[in-house]
Every structure is written in structure tokens, then in C-alpha cells.
Design a protein around this motif. Structure first.
Motif, PDB file in Angstrom:
ATOM      1  N   ILE A   1       1.645 -35.724 -13.760  1.00 36.75           N
ATOM      2  CA  ILE A   1       2.257 -36.360 -12.595  1.00 36.75           C
ATOM      3  C   ILE A   1       3.590 -37.006 -12.975  1.00 36.75           C
ATOM      4  CG2 ILE A   1       1.966 -38.211 -10.908  1.00 36.75           C
ATOM      5  CD1 ILE A   1      -1.067 -37.556 -11.071  1.00 36.75           C
ATOM      6  N   LEU A   2       3.621 -37.763 -14.064  1.00 41.79           N
ATOM      7  CA  LEU A   2       4.849 -38.408 -14.519  1.00 41.79           C
ATOM      8  C   LEU A   2       5.625 -37.413 -15.379  1.00 41.79           C
ATOM      9  CD1 LEU A   2       3.358 -41.836 -15.640  1.00 41.79           C
ATOM     10  CD2 LEU A   2       4.405 -41.282 -13.459  1.00 41.79           C
ATOM     11  N   LEU A   3       6.750 -36.928 -14.878  1.00 39.49           N
ATOM     12  CA  LEU A   3       7.514 -35.941 -15.631  1.00 39.49           C
ATOM     13  C   LEU A   3       8.381 -36.618 -16.694  1.00 39.49           C
ATOM     14  CD1 LEU A   3       8.528 -33.549 -12.734  1.00 39.49           C
ATOM     15  CD2 LEU A   3       6.579 -33.404 -14.285  1.00 39.49           C
ATOM     16  N   ARG A   4       9.142 -37.639 -16.295  1.00 40.88           N
ATOM     17  CA  ARG A   4       9.941 -38.389 -17.269  1.00 40.88           C
ATOM     18  C   ARG A   4      10.479 -39.658 -16.615  1.00 40.88           C
ATOM     19  NH1 ARG A   4      13.020 -33.727 -16.564  1.00 40.88           N
ATOM     20  NH2 ARG A   4      14.813 -33.985 -15.218  1.00 40.88           N
TER      21      ARG A   4
ATOM     22  N   ARG B   1       6.124 -35.337  -9.979  1.00 36.35           N
ATOM     23  CA  ARG B   1       5.910 -34.058  -9.293  1.00 36.35           C
ATOM     24  C   ARG B   1       6.158 -34.239  -7.798  1.00 36.35           C
ATOM     25  NH1 ARG B   1       1.733 -30.171 -11.623  1.00 36.35           N
ATOM     26  NH2 ARG B   1       1.618 -29.603  -9.438  1.00 36.35           N
ATOM     27  N   PRO B   2       6.786 -33.267  -7.153  1.00 33.68           N
ATOM     28  CA  PRO B   2       7.061 -33.409  -5.714  1.00 33.68           C
ATOM     29  C   PRO B   2       5.813 -33.510  -4.844  1.00 33.68           C
ATOM     30  CG  PRO B   2       8.420 -31.685  -6.662  1.00 33.68           C
ATOM     31  CD  PRO B   2       7.444 -32.096  -7.723  1.00 33.68           C
ATOM     32  N   ASP B   3       4.663 -33.021  -5.316  1.00 32.92           N
ATOM     33  CA  ASP B   3       3.455 -33.093  -4.500  1.00 32.92           C
ATOM     34  C   ASP B   3       2.558 -34.275  -4.865  1.00 32.92           C
ATOM     35  OD1 ASP B   3       2.810 -32.078  -6.960  1.00 32.92           O
ATOM     36  OD2 ASP B   3       1.451 -30.543  -6.217  1.00 32.92           O
TER      37      ASP B   3
ATOM     38  N   ALA C   1      10.754 -41.479  -3.146  1.00 27.54           N
ATOM     39  CA  ALA C   1      11.866 -40.862  -2.422  1.00 27.54           C
ATOM     40  C   ALA C   1      11.936 -39.401  -2.844  1.00 27.54           C
ATOM     41  CB  ALA C   1      13.172 -41.565  -2.743  1.00 27.54           C
ATOM     42  N   SER C   2      12.060 -38.514  -1.859  1.00 26.97           N
ATOM     43  CA  SER C   2      12.164 -37.083  -2.138  1.00 26.97           C
ATOM     44  C   SER C   2      13.612 -36.651  -1.986  1.00 26.97           C
ATOM     45  CB  SER C   2      11.290 -36.278  -1.182  1.00 26.97           C
ATOM     46  OG  SER C   2       9.940 -36.595  -1.383  1.00 26.97           O
TER      47      SER C   2
END
Length: 96
Positions: free
Chosen positions: A7-10, A32-34, A58-59
Motif C-alpha cells: 500500500i505504501l509505495l514511498r 496505491r491509487p486503489d 488526494a488523487s
């Protein structure tokens, strides 16, 4: 349920996010966007062993980019701003 590290990319280490970290005890992540707020909260609490007070998301749409005559898009992405409870903090860069 996905693994927290999926879930946590960076972390997002921009001038604004570093200032918010010092002044408001918030940390920004690219996620992740989802992913939803509940998943982000659980992921941060389990990976960094801290207590989370609030999560804002925020997307963003990917930008159009050109390479000569070819045009493409960067992928869409999502940012999460995590407010930590009082007395908790996360250090990304040790000794800096």
C-alpha cells in the motif's frame, strides 16, 4: 487485505512535506491509487509502529509527456497525508 508494504509505495520528501512534518507532525506518502484511508492508516501504524490521528488523500492524473513526436502519459497516482498522534514521529533520514 493487502500487505502494508504494497500500500505504501514511498514517502514524499518535498520541501512542503518536510515543512509540514516539522510544523504539523504530518507525513506524506505516495500510495496505491486503489488504497483507502483505513488501509493506509493500518499500513502506517504497522510499518512504523506509530499511532495515526488522521489520514487525508488526494488523487492526481498523470501528466501528458512527449518524446519527440511520440506522446504518452505518466500513470495516475495518489498521495496520502498522514497526521500522527501527539508524541509519535517518523524519521526517514537519520542523522540529517
Amino acid at each position: 487485505m493487502r500487505a502494508p508494504r504494497e500500500i505504501l509505495l514511498r514517502p514524499l520528501l518535498t520541501e512542503k512535506s518536510v515543512r509540514q512534518k516539522e510544523e504539523q507532525n504530518t507525513v506524506a506518502f505516495r500510495v496505491r491509487p486503489d488504497a483507502n484511508k483505513v488501509e493506509i492508516r493500518l499500513a502506517v501504524e504497522s510499518v512504523f509502529n506509530v499511532k495515526v490521528a488522521a489520514v487525508r488523500t488526494a488523487s492526481f492524473e498523470g501528466k501528458l509527456k512527449r518524446m519527440g513526436r511520440y506522446q504518452g502519459r505518466r500513470p495516475d497516482w495518489k498521495k496520502a497525508i498522514v497526521t500522527l498522534a501527539a508524541g509519535h514521529k517518523i524519521d526517514f533520514v537519520e542523522g540529517a
